[in-house]
Design a protein around this motif. Structure first.
Motif, short mmCIF file in Angstrom:
data_model
loop_
_atom_site.label_atom_id
_atom_site.label_comp_id
_atom_site.label_asym_id
_atom_site.label_seq_id
_atom_site.Cartn_x
_atom_site.Cartn_y
_atom_site.Cartn_z
N TYR A 99 -24.67 -32.56 -37.67
CA TYR A 99 -25.59 -33.05 -36.61
C TYR A 99 -26.86 -33.28 -36.82
O TYR A 99 -27.88 -32.73 -36.20
N THR A 103 -25.64 -35.02 -30.33
CA THR A 103 -24.41 -36.08 -29.93
C THR A 103 -24.25 -36.23 -28.34
O THR A 103 -24.38 -35.40 -27.42
N THR A 130 -15.26 -34.29 -31.76
CA THR A 130 -16.70 -34.75 -32.12
C THR A 130 -16.65 -34.44 -33.69
O THR A 130 -16.88 -35.17 -34.55
N LYS A 134 -16.04 -37.26 -37.08
CA LYS A 134 -17.11 -37.15 -38.02
C LYS A 134 -16.36 -36.78 -39.54
O LYS A 134 -16.46 -37.55 -40.56
#
Length: 284
Positions: A99, A103, A130, A134
């Motif tokens: 991250y 986000t 999420t 990724k």
């Protein structure tokens, strides 16, 4: 086995593998590995040319900060288990790598996430979707492997793959259990000796429910019987028990639909440890 700590390292390696025509298997985990995880790694090694296992305790899927803080983190022990199981590369990123900026994208899986884990852990599946998205983008796997113990998670990731057209096959394997029936989980490490002795009652209650489904008893009577059995164990605090359609995960309230499998799912607290489990029952 290579150990990778940055997204750039992972992308470079997977691009090389793809150029060489190698098939990539991905096993996403949060670490504190057990036999359930290793089953997935061994399956990935048997079905692909190379295997990536990710170990990342994902903060965005925890709605309880204390649960996140206490989640077991054993990277050295995990690495020692992965190499013999056939893992080619261990991806061990930091939060900053996964991250680099907050986000803002939000996933909504509709009815699939309005029940059970989604209802009791708001935002949980947004965090799952999420981080899995990724990992799929970074690793570009041909197959990704998950355990059926997290039934709702598997169902939602299957929807994610379909909706976003990820070019991969999702592979799910049955829950691996201890000899006394307790579903293997990284959180089991946190159980006290007394709570560990009581924990198999969760699976016993699911087995009771499964037998009642096979006997054709009603969903309401199954709920009552399972809840009563678990209430007899003072250490167990039931959060939910659900009788659901195994595909849609929506509650079943009336007669069974022939040919539609039933999922019996529960979450319960033993001390400060939250455990989930499920069984799937075929309805003739």
């Amino acid at each position: 086995m290579e150990i990778l700590q940055t997204a750039a390292e992972l992308q470079a390696l997977t691009e090389t593998w793809r150029r060489n025509g190698q098939r990539i298997g991905l096993v996403p985990t949060m670490g504190a590995l057990h036999e359930g995880h290793l089953q997935l790694v061994r399956a990935a090694a048997a079905q692909n040319d190379v295997v990536i296992t990710s170990v990342f305790v994902n903060p965005t899927q925890f709605n309880n900060p204390e649960d996140f803080r206490l989640y077991p983190r054993l990277p050295e022990a995990d690495a020692a288990l992965l190499a013999p199981a056939g893992c080619t590369a261990l991806f061990l990123p930091s939060v900053e790598q996964m991250y680099p900026q907050p986000t803002v994208l939000r996933f909504d899986f509709g009815p699939l996430e309005r029940v059970m884990e989604g209802a009791h852990r708001p935002g949980h599946f947004n965090g799952v979707a999420t981080v899995v998205s990724k990992l799929f983008h970074l690793a570009r796997p041909h197959r990704a492997y998950f355990g059926q113990k997290d039934l709702q998670q598997v169902t939602i990731i299957r929807q994610l793959v379909a909706d976003l057209s990820f070019d991969l096959e999702l592979v799910a394997y049955s829950t691996i259990r201890e000899s006394d029936g307790l579903a293997m989980s990284s959180r089991n490490r946190r159980l006290s000796t007394a709570d560990r002795a009581v924990a198999p009652r969760l699976y016993e209650a699911l087995q009771l429910g499964a037998e009642m489904v096979k006997q054709g008893q009603s969903p309401s009577s199954i709920r009552q019987a399972v809840q009563a059995q678990l209430a007899s164990a003072e250490a167990i605090k039931l959060e939910y028990f659900e009788v659901a359609d195994a595909q849609t995960l929506q509650s079943v309230e009336k007669a069974w639909t022939p040919g539609r499998a039933i999922a019996l799912c529960l979450a319960a607290h033993l001390g400060d440890v939250r455990l989930i489990d499920n069984v799937i029952v075929d309805v003739a």
